[in-house]
Design a protein around this motif. Structure first.
Motif, PDB file in Angstrom:
ATOM      1  N   TYR A  43      -2.329  59.903 -32.550  1.00 10.82           N
ATOM      2  CA  TYR A  43      -2.353  60.012 -30.815  1.00 10.82           C
ATOM      3  C   TYR A  43      -3.820  60.544 -31.049  1.00 10.82           C
ATOM      4  CZ  TYR A  43      -1.960  61.948 -26.287  1.00 10.82           C
ATOM      5  OH  TYR A  43      -2.039  62.152 -25.097  1.00 10.82           O
ATOM      6  N   HIS A  44      -4.137  61.516 -31.601  1.00  8.60           N
ATOM      7  CA  HIS A  44      -5.442  62.004 -31.953  1.00  8.60           C
ATOM      8  C   HIS A  44      -6.486  61.323 -32.081  1.00  8.60           C
ATOM      9  CE1 HIS A  44      -8.089  65.711 -32.120  1.00  8.60           C
ATOM     10  NE2 HIS A  44      -8.697  65.165 -32.984  1.00  8.60           N
ATOM     11  N   ARG A  45      -6.249  60.407 -33.014  1.00 12.63           N
ATOM     12  CA  ARG A  45      -7.115  59.362 -33.370  1.00 12.63           C
ATOM     13  C   ARG A  45      -7.462  58.405 -32.327  1.00 12.63           C
ATOM     14  NH1 ARG A  45      -5.757  54.265 -36.106  1.00 12.63           N
ATOM     15  NH2 ARG A  45      -7.633  53.063 -36.897  1.00 12.63           N
ATOM     16  N   SER A  46      -6.477  58.098 -31.618  1.00 15.94           N
ATOM     17  CA  SER A  46      -6.669  57.078 -30.398  1.00 15.94           C
ATOM     18  C   SER A  46      -7.355  57.760 -29.459  1.00 15.94           C
ATOM     19  CB  SER A  46      -5.244  56.646 -29.890  1.00 15.94           C
ATOM     20  OG  SER A  46      -4.515  57.809 -29.609  1.00 15.94           O
ATOM     21  N   LYS A  47      -7.060  59.030 -28.982  1.00 13.64           N
ATOM     22  CA  LYS A  47      -8.077  59.686 -28.001  1.00 13.64           C
ATOM     23  C   LYS A  47      -9.613  59.555 -28.468  1.00 13.64           C
ATOM     24  CE  LYS A  47      -5.341  63.260 -27.450  1.00 13.64           C
ATOM     25  NZ  LYS A  47      -4.741  64.407 -26.891  1.00 13.64           N
ATOM     26  N   LYS A  48      -9.839  59.996 -29.941  1.00 13.25           N
ATOM     27  CA  LYS A  48     -11.249  60.176 -30.370  1.00 13.25           C
ATOM     28  C   LYS A  48     -11.993  58.739 -30.155  1.00 13.25           C
ATOM     29  CE  LYS A  48     -12.250  61.895 -34.437  1.00 13.25           C
ATOM     30  NZ  LYS A  48     -11.980  62.416 -35.617  1.00 13.25           N
ATOM     31  N   LEU A  49     -11.227  57.647 -30.573  1.00  8.65           N
ATOM     32  CA  LEU A  49     -11.698  56.369 -30.440  1.00  8.65           C
ATOM     33  C   LEU A  49     -12.055  55.963 -29.139  1.00  8.65           C
ATOM     34  CD1 LEU A  49      -9.374  54.313 -32.695  1.00  8.65           C
ATOM     35  CD2 LEU A  49     -11.735  54.698 -33.295  1.00  8.65           C
ATOM     36  N   LEU A  50     -11.144  56.432 -28.034  1.00  8.77           N
ATOM     37  CA  LEU A  50     -11.262  56.104 -26.659  1.00  8.77           C
ATOM     38  C   LEU A  50     -12.357  56.731 -26.096  1.00  8.77           C
ATOM     39  CD1 LEU A  50      -7.607  55.902 -25.131  1.00  8.77           C
ATOM     40  CD2 LEU A  50      -9.178  54.113 -25.172  1.00  8.77           C
ATOM     41  N   SER A  51     -12.619  58.001 -26.611  1.00  4.87           N
ATOM     42  CA  SER A  51     -13.667  58.922 -26.053  1.00  4.87           C
ATOM     43  C   SER A  51     -14.773  58.308 -26.512  1.00  4.87           C
ATOM     44  CB  SER A  51     -13.373  60.408 -26.710  1.00  4.87           C
ATOM     45  OG  SER A  51     -14.346  61.342 -26.110  1.00  4.87           O
ATOM     46  N   LYS A  52     -15.107  57.925 -27.601  1.00  3.22           N
ATOM     47  CA  LYS A  52     -16.308  57.375 -28.249  1.00  3.22           C
ATOM     48  C   LYS A  52     -16.572  56.174 -27.402  1.00  3.22           C
ATOM     49  CE  LYS A  52     -18.701  55.979 -32.307  1.00  3.22           C
ATOM     50  NZ  LYS A  52     -18.341  54.955 -33.475  1.00  3.22           N
ATOM     51  N   LYS A  53     -15.765  55.389 -27.198  1.00  2.41           N
ATOM     52  CA  LYS A  53     -16.072  54.018 -26.684  1.00  2.41           C
ATOM     53  C   LYS A  53     -16.487  54.140 -25.332  1.00  2.41           C
ATOM     54  CE  LYS A  53     -14.187  49.488 -26.186  1.00  2.41           C
ATOM     55  NZ  LYS A  53     -15.232  48.780 -27.188  1.00  2.41           N
ATOM     56  N   LEU A  54     -15.518  55.145 -24.457  1.00  2.00           N
ATOM     57  CA  LEU A  54     -15.808  55.468 -23.338  1.00  2.00           C
ATOM     58  C   LEU A  54     -16.940  56.219 -22.670  1.00  2.00           C
ATOM     59  CD1 LEU A  54     -12.046  55.925 -22.011  1.00  2.00           C
ATOM     60  CD2 LEU A  54     -13.442  54.116 -21.303  1.00  2.00           C
ATOM     61  N   SER A  55     -17.428  56.926 -23.875  1.00  5.12           N
ATOM     62  CA  SER A  55     -18.865  57.670 -23.599  1.00  5.12           C
ATOM     63  C   SER A  55     -19.744  56.598 -23.723  1.00  5.12           C
ATOM     64  CB  SER A  55     -19.000  58.656 -24.625  1.00  5.12           C
ATOM     65  OG  SER A  55     -19.251  58.058 -25.716  1.00  5.12           O
ATOM     66  N   GLU A  56     -19.889  55.771 -24.453  1.00  9.84           N
ATOM     67  CA  GLU A  56     -20.826  54.787 -24.090  1.00  9.84           C
ATOM     68  C   GLU A  56     -20.875  53.685 -22.952  1.00  9.84           C
ATOM     69  OE1 GLU A  56     -19.493  52.182 -27.563  1.00  9.84           O
ATOM     70  OE2 GLU A  56     -20.041  53.453 -29.161  1.00  9.84           O
ATOM     71  N   VAL A  57     -19.784  53.698 -22.343  1.00  6.08           N
ATOM     72  CA  VAL A  57     -19.519  53.137 -21.100  1.00  6.08           C
ATOM     73  C   VAL A  57     -20.405  53.851 -19.966  1.00  6.08           C
ATOM     74  CG1 VAL A  57     -18.030  52.636 -18.935  1.00  6.08           C
ATOM     75  CG2 VAL A  57     -17.261  51.905 -21.348  1.00  6.08           C
ATOM     76  N   ILE A  58     -20.271  55.186 -19.896  1.00 10.12           N
ATOM     77  CA  ILE A  58     -21.002  55.911 -19.123  1.00 10.12           C
ATOM     78  C   ILE A  58     -22.467  56.039 -19.261  1.00 10.12           C
ATOM     79  CG2 ILE A  58     -21.109  58.551 -18.432  1.00 10.12           C
ATOM     80  CD1 ILE A  58     -18.828  57.853 -17.434  1.00 10.12           C
ATOM     81  N   GLU A  59     -22.746  55.822 -20.665  1.00  8.56           N
ATOM     82  CA  GLU A  59     -24.380  55.747 -20.945  1.00  8.56           C
ATOM     83  C   GLU A  59     -24.968  54.575 -20.503  1.00  8.56           C
ATOM     84  OE1 GLU A  59     -24.404  56.486 -24.963  1.00  8.56           O
ATOM     85  OE2 GLU A  59     -23.624  58.500 -24.913  1.00  8.56           O
TER      86      GLU A  59
END
Lengths: 176, 183
Positions: free
Chosen positions: B166-182
């Motif tokens: 679960y933690h890993r999935s949130k990390k992966l999402l966080s990384k991917k979605l930060s790219e979206v914001i950028e």
């Protein structure tokens, strides 16, 4: 913000995707119908199998009981019953005739009596074959033949007795 | 509300008797929400539709065993979830194993974050693109709100394994979605 908070905030927007409901429903119906038909077929086959087993069981039991009870040809059918009865009457009459002849036994008599005993054994073996298959025509024929042979042997016995009597009349000295 | 509950109970009773009209009505009530659950777990439209169809077939077959101990929705949802997991397993998806040490490491790690600005559709797309194990655990925990114990049972994994996943999935999402914001 935490993911859990974000999800809570947007919960009402999560279910935005729309499925092709009609197509999926058709699939559900088709599968249900198929399973229902399959289930009915299984029930039908099961019922048919049970009926066949019951009928076969009853038939086999009847055959088994019938065959176990066969102790002579007259139990197979009325035609054979008549034939056998006629033979038995003839055999009994001949046998009584033979027994009524008072004489010393001829040397050949013992051999003929043994032949009669062998015919009894042959008759019992023929009955065993008929117990296995009551329509075994060859076995039925052999059984009927045993009666014919019995008659011929008893006739021979009678003949031998008469021959012995004549011999004794011609040679009274030999009677000691 | 009571009226809706009663009419649904009536529908369920009719379904138990094999009434196809009632089955159709019940399907119409739940198809959308169950499809969305299936889509989030399987990650694709065809897989979600297949799972939904099979789950409803099973539900109508097993509806006699529904005693009303939970809501019908919760009962149906469990069938849908199990169907999705079963389908994913058939695809030979790999649910990664993480040891207890990996769980201990989590204590020292920061909680992954998501920006409020990220549109929900982007989040959902990102979830779909997660690896199977991460996507399933994230969906079951964060969206469907199952407990780790329940998730562990459903996936035949340990609880600590699910927590790490679960933690890993949130990390992966966080990384991917930060790219979206950028972008």
């Amino acid at each position: 913000m935490k993911f859990e908070e974000y999800i809570q905030k947007h919960r009402s927007e999560l279910d935005h995707r729309k499925p092709d409901k009609d197509r999926i429903w058709q699939g559900i119906q088709a599968a249900s119908h198929q399973r229902k038909t399959k289930r009915i077929r299984i029930y039908q086959w099961s019922a048919a199998a049970v009926i066949i087993l019951l009928i076969s069981g009853m038939f086999l039991r009847q055959e088994f009981v019938l065959q176990r009870q066969i102790e002579n040809l007259s139990q197979i059918n009325s035609s054979l019953a008549q034939k056998e009865q006629a033979y038995q009457v003839q055999v009994n009459q001949k046998w009584q005739q033979f027994q009524s002849i008072e004489s010393n036994a001829s040397p050949i008599e013992g051999m003929l009596i043994n032949e009669l005993k062998e015919l009894d054994t042959l008759y019992q073996e023929g009955l065993k074959d008929i117990q296995k298959d009551k329509n075994n025509e060859r076995a039925i024929m052999i059984l009927l033949e045993t009666y014919e042979k019995r008659l011929r042997i008893i006739e021979k016995l009678i003949y031998e007795r008469h021959k012995q009597i004549k011999y004794e009349e011609r040679n009274p000295k030999t009677q000691l | 509300m009571e009226l809706i509950k009663k009419s649904q109970q009536k529908l369920i009773e009719q379904c138990k008797k094999g009434n196809q009209r009632a089955q159709y009505d019940l399907y119409q009530q739940y198809a959308d929400s169950m499809y969305n659950i299936a889509h989030r777990i399987t990650g694709t439209q065809p897989d979600a539709e297949d799972a939904l169809q099979e789950a409803f077939i099973k539900a109508f077959q097993k509806i006699g065993s529904f005693k009303g101990e939970s809501t019908f929705g919760a009962w149906l949802k469990r069938i849908v979830v199990n169907q999705c997991i079963s389908d994913i397993r058939k695809r030979k998806a790999h649910f990664e194993e993480f040891g207890n040490e990996a769980e201990k490491k989590l204590e020292n790690e920061d909680e992954p974050q998501i920006s409020e600005k990220v549109p929900i559709n982007k989040v959902m797309d990102a979830i779909d693109e997660l690896p199977d194990g991460a996507r399933v655990v994230f969906t079951l925990k964060a969206i469907e709100e199952y407990k780790f114990k329940e998730i562990a049972e459903m996936l035949s994994l340990s609880e600590s394994n699910c927590k790490v996943q679960y933690h890993r999935s949130k990390k992966l999402l966080s990384k991917k979605l930060s790219e979206v914001i950028e972008m």
